[in-house]
Design an enzyme around this catalytic site. Sequence first.
Site, PDB file in Angstrom:
ATOM      1  CG  HIS A  91     -19.079 -45.950  18.616  1.00 10.45           C
ATOM      2  ND1 HIS A  91     -18.513 -45.627  19.837  1.00 10.45           N
ATOM      3  CD2 HIS A  91     -18.440 -47.066  18.196  1.00 10.45           C
ATOM      4  CE1 HIS A  91     -17.587 -46.525  20.140  1.00 10.45           C
ATOM      5  NE2 HIS A  91     -17.525 -47.406  19.155  1.00 10.45           N
ATOM      6  CG  ASP A 120       5.050 -22.884  22.486  1.00 13.53           C
ATOM      7  OD1 ASP A 120       4.387 -23.713  21.832  1.00 13.53           O
ATOM      8  OD2 ASP A 120       4.548 -22.129  23.340  1.00 13.53           O
ATOM      9  CD1 TRP A 156     -16.006 -46.989  10.985  1.00 15.83           C
ATOM     10  CD2 TRP A 156     -14.581 -45.404  10.339  1.00 15.83           C
ATOM     11  NE1 TRP A 156     -14.809 -47.588  10.725  1.00 15.83           N
ATOM     12  CE2 TRP A 156     -13.900 -46.643  10.337  1.00 15.83           C
ATOM     13  CE3 TRP A 156     -13.875 -44.253   9.968  1.00 15.83           C
ATOM     14  CZ2 TRP A 156     -12.550 -46.768   9.971  1.00 15.83           C
ATOM     15  CZ3 TRP A 156     -12.530 -44.389   9.600  1.00 15.83           C
ATOM     16  CH2 TRP A 156     -11.893 -45.637   9.617  1.00 15.83           C
ATOM     17  CB  SER A 184      -8.137 -29.514  12.850  1.00 12.17           C
ATOM     18  OG  SER A 184      -7.545 -29.905  14.055  1.00 12.17           O
ATOM     19  CB  SER A 185      -5.715 -33.882  11.002  1.00 11.10           C
ATOM     20  OG  SER A 185      -6.664 -34.369  11.882  1.00 11.10           O
ATOM     21  CG  HIS A 268      -4.335 -49.936   6.216  1.00 10.79           C
ATOM     22  ND1 HIS A 268      -5.181 -50.832   6.816  1.00 10.79           N
ATOM     23  CD2 HIS A 268      -3.124 -50.166   6.734  1.00 10.79           C
ATOM     24  CE1 HIS A 268      -4.501 -51.580   7.662  1.00 10.79           C
ATOM     25  NE2 HIS A 268      -3.243 -51.208   7.620  1.00 10.79           N
ATOM     26  CD  GLU A 270      -7.348 -41.634  10.638  1.00  8.78           C
ATOM     27  OE1 GLU A 270      -6.695 -40.779  10.009  1.00  8.78           O
ATOM     28  OE2 GLU A 270      -7.795 -41.462  11.784  1.00  8.78           O
ATOM     29  CE1 TYR A 272      -0.874 -50.639  11.038  1.00  9.56           C
ATOM     30  CE2 TYR A 272      -0.726 -50.080   8.722  1.00  9.56           C
ATOM     31  CZ  TYR A 272      -0.864 -51.023   9.714  1.00  9.56           C
ATOM     32  OH  TYR A 272      -1.001 -52.335   9.394  1.00  9.56           O
ATOM     33  CB  SER A 283       8.905 -47.182  23.020  1.00 10.15           C
ATOM     34  OG  SER A 283       8.312 -48.040  22.084  1.00 10.15           O
ATOM     35  CG  HIS A 317      -5.776 -55.305   4.313  1.00 10.48           C
ATOM     36  ND1 HIS A 317      -4.525 -55.115   4.823  1.00 10.48           N
ATOM     37  CD2 HIS A 317      -6.570 -54.481   5.018  1.00 10.48           C
ATOM     38  CE1 HIS A 317      -4.576 -54.213   5.783  1.00 10.48           C
ATOM     39  NE2 HIS A 317      -5.797 -53.818   5.930  1.00 10.48           N
ATOM     40  CG  HIS A 318      -9.502 -52.136   4.834  1.00  9.80           C
ATOM     41  ND1 HIS A 318      -9.807 -52.207   6.175  1.00  9.80           N
ATOM     42  CD2 HIS A 318      -8.236 -51.645   4.771  1.00  9.80           C
ATOM     43  CE1 HIS A 318      -8.781 -51.757   6.891  1.00  9.80           C
ATOM     44  NE2 HIS A 318      -7.810 -51.417   6.056  1.00  9.80           N
ATOM     45  CB  THR A 343       3.566 -55.527  14.015  1.00  8.64           C
ATOM     46  OG1 THR A 343       3.238 -54.801  12.842  1.00  8.64           O
ATOM     47  CG2 THR A 343       2.685 -55.072  15.150  1.00  8.64           C
ATOM     48  CE  LYS A 346       7.205 -49.868  16.223  1.00  8.03           C
ATOM     49  NZ  LYS A 346       7.954 -49.195  17.264  1.00  8.03           N
ATOM     50  NE  ARG A 465     -18.077 -53.548  10.692  1.00  8.03           N
ATOM     51  CZ  ARG A 465     -17.086 -52.751  10.267  1.00  8.03           C
ATOM     52  NH1 ARG A 465     -16.322 -53.139   9.254  1.00  8.03           N
ATOM     53  NH2 ARG A 465     -16.828 -51.605  10.839  1.00  8.03           N
TER      54      ARG A 465
END
Lengths: 544, 372
Positions: A91, A120, A156, A184-185, A268, A270, A272, A283, A317-318, A343, A346, A465
């Site tokens: 998932h 293009d 994951w 690809s990314s 991290h 990632e 964002y 926006s 922080h993880h 943040t 914004k 979890r």
Amino acid sequence: MAPKLPPHHPLEQSTSAVAGGQASAHHSPPRGIMRWLLTTNHKEIGSLYLIFSLVMFFIGGIFALVVRAELFQPGLQLVQPEFFNQMTTMHGLIMVFGAVMPAFTGLANWMIPLQVGAPDMALPRLNNFSFWLLPVAFALLLSTMLMPGGGPNFGWTFYAPLSTTYAPPSTTFFILSLHIAGISSILGAINIVATILNMRAPGMRLMDMPLFVWTWLITAFLLIAVMPVLAGVITMMLMDINFGTSFFNAAGGGDPVLFQHLFWFFGHPEVYIMILPAFGIVSAIIPTFARKRLFGYASMVYATASIAVLSFLVWAHHMFVVGLPLVAELFFMYTTMLIAVPTGVKVFNWITTLFRGSITFEPPMLFALAFVVLFTIGGFSGLMLAIAPADFQYHDTYFVVAHFHYVLVPGAVFAIMAGVYYWLPKWTGHYPNVKLSQWHFWLSVIGVNLTFFPMHFSGLAGMPRRIPDYALQFADFNLVSSLGALLFGASQLVFVAVVILCVRGGEKAPAKAWEGAEDLEWSVPSPAPLHTFDTPPNFRPHEH
Amino acid sequence: MRKSLVWMTGCLGFALMVPLAMANAWNMPVGVTDVSREIHSLHMIIFWICVVIGVVVFGVMFYSLFRFRRSQGAKASNFHENTTVEVIWTAVPLLILVGMAIPATATLKKMYDASDAELDIMITGQQWRWRYEYLGEDVAFNSNMSTPRAQIQGDEPRGEHYLLEVDEPLVLPVNRKVRFLMTADDVIHSWWVPDLAVKQDTIPGFINENWVRINEPGIYRGQCTELCGMDHGFMPIVVEALEEEEFDAWLAERKEAAEQEAMGVDREWELEELMERGEAVYGSICASCHQAEGQGAPPAFPALADNQQLIDDLDWHLDKILNGVSGSAMPAFRGTLNPVEIAAVTTWTRNAWGNDTGDAVQPAEIAERLSD
């Protein structure tokens, strides 16, 4: 080849590239499946990305529903723990790498050339390649579930050594599929950077670009910076599993914590990557339906850039409970708290844009407003998680699950849906059905909150979890979450219906489909013809 | 009218949150240590800061959404920049954060000071149980979940402490500073007891440190919080905090029992005795992977019942138990089980489920192998 443009302009190169493309268009274009396999058109590739991500969204969603069904009540009813772990893992992987990221890339493919006035993407063949890598990667990833020992079952985040020494044999294929998705990314990101920096309409300065373009430019740099780190860490896993190295194996002198540092140095930024383009979409939508220019354009750009820079300084922080030294804990606590500042800027800017506007509530606006509220709630729990001492209680509980689902589902996913509703008239020439869109919106909002809000409570009350069964005091919260998840999942079928109906017909949309919309994409007809901006548009920036 | 509606909704939401925040089962426990109380108050402070900011921000937002609807004839104004407000709403959050960081730093420093502990306990995570060693006291034991599988499968009614009960709890004294040294044998686990506000990853190859000084006697329950494989959800933690004298008595009793066990190494054991002991050891240590009937779960966990190599080759069998199998989930048990337990469980697996070798492996033989 015909450069009738002013000399010394960056567009010169790209025009010749497009002229090359048109030369081959003299042959009749391939039909049927070959048309899609060989297409180099940014609109067709954008549609492919979006359809692919929708399919993945449903596959990942079904896995989530299996998880929620097992957690509907205490005890093991439907699946065994081994399979449960595969479901949570797949998932996460599918939603992150298969649904959210390709959806944003699809929107970028469709909209960035239209928003900067380019004919293009800068590298159309590369664009085709980077899309077609994805079905290969995810077919491989899904096939691991049929292999002996089952698919990835280590979360994951695939922490070593659970994902190396103790992993199922299919892990090598998992690594390969992630490598392909990563390539690809990276290619997609390079293409986006090249397009934005080289192919803007004459007169469009960087600080004239729509915010969706800006946020994607920054996101693309993040991708180029961190995807190689992911590639590195999974290659080290590959070596540990197959070639006898011990990068993460303590018995061989390796370091399991090194894995987490590398993973989160990728991970991290990632997260964002999955939210900055969402900021860009919101926006665009809020000013359109408030009929008022975005408040603080420049500060929005600077805030996005500061979030991107800070994202490289907060990874641990993880890892507040892995036993980092005190100084490291303090450093990462302070930097993480700092993220709240840009943040917050914004959110304040969006709300000030609404203030004294002339507001209407079309479907894209509904999703954008829900994004602002619910993403902010996810931001609040993020701020709580930043407090390192308190994180010793929050870490790896459902409180964290609630937090990241609030920023990812009513955050990133709602923004993607807002973007789809906003640009569907441009893509199809029809407005999406308003009644059905409203049903989709309200069912989704109710479903998402029923699913994820109780998780704050079960987490604080002590539910870890990634467990397939739980103690009895968590039963009520889980029951509500499971019902909410079913509602949310089912209401996405309404979304599919809206999209299909909109492709097939509906109220005709003019070029400028929304009266308050200002950007360049609204100057081409709806539906946008296959080739747009063969000659650069007349771009006139706002007065600053 | 519209304004009052907004205010009413806001106040109602606020009023709903207060009982939610107060109710214990919905919130982080206050806990029974000074550190857990400090963490709880940090949690409540930051929570209320978020609530206040939320009320203000969403208040302004919903006010704007009601007040400036085009359907009510709102005309858009033209302003889109103001450096002063941008500076204000950058600076104010920054100040709030600094205000929050100061107490958080103080608490964190306290949590990191494990000096002057009166008792050291080694906590080892294993798939899927905890091992506790009272360092310097010669007392060590494993702690397994004691909830029967029948309750999990729904064949029996579930007990009050479903999934949060163990065969042997970690026993600790109150009012003494206890230092935990934490590691793992296989994958990463995480030892968490919410009432003690201790959550620390146990990582193979690392020794992490944490500490606790419990203020109230009682039973405190927690769980593994780092995904550690199949039975991650089934390795609970139970801490029993005793008054100091009771704890000292308990420790003395356990030390004596450990000495008794050590003496058992030298005598000759009957087959039945070994089988009885071995069945218990197998159930608590081996059955989670190799399964109750020895059928295993191939390919990850090989079957022991009817395993020809195991039946034919005692040396091979003992080598696997003592030294583990590198690159697999099978750990080396030479350090975690005593000679009596190893002899007993070897005897059990060689005779149960129709393996019927008739071997009675003696503890003395194991002790000799261990000293090689």
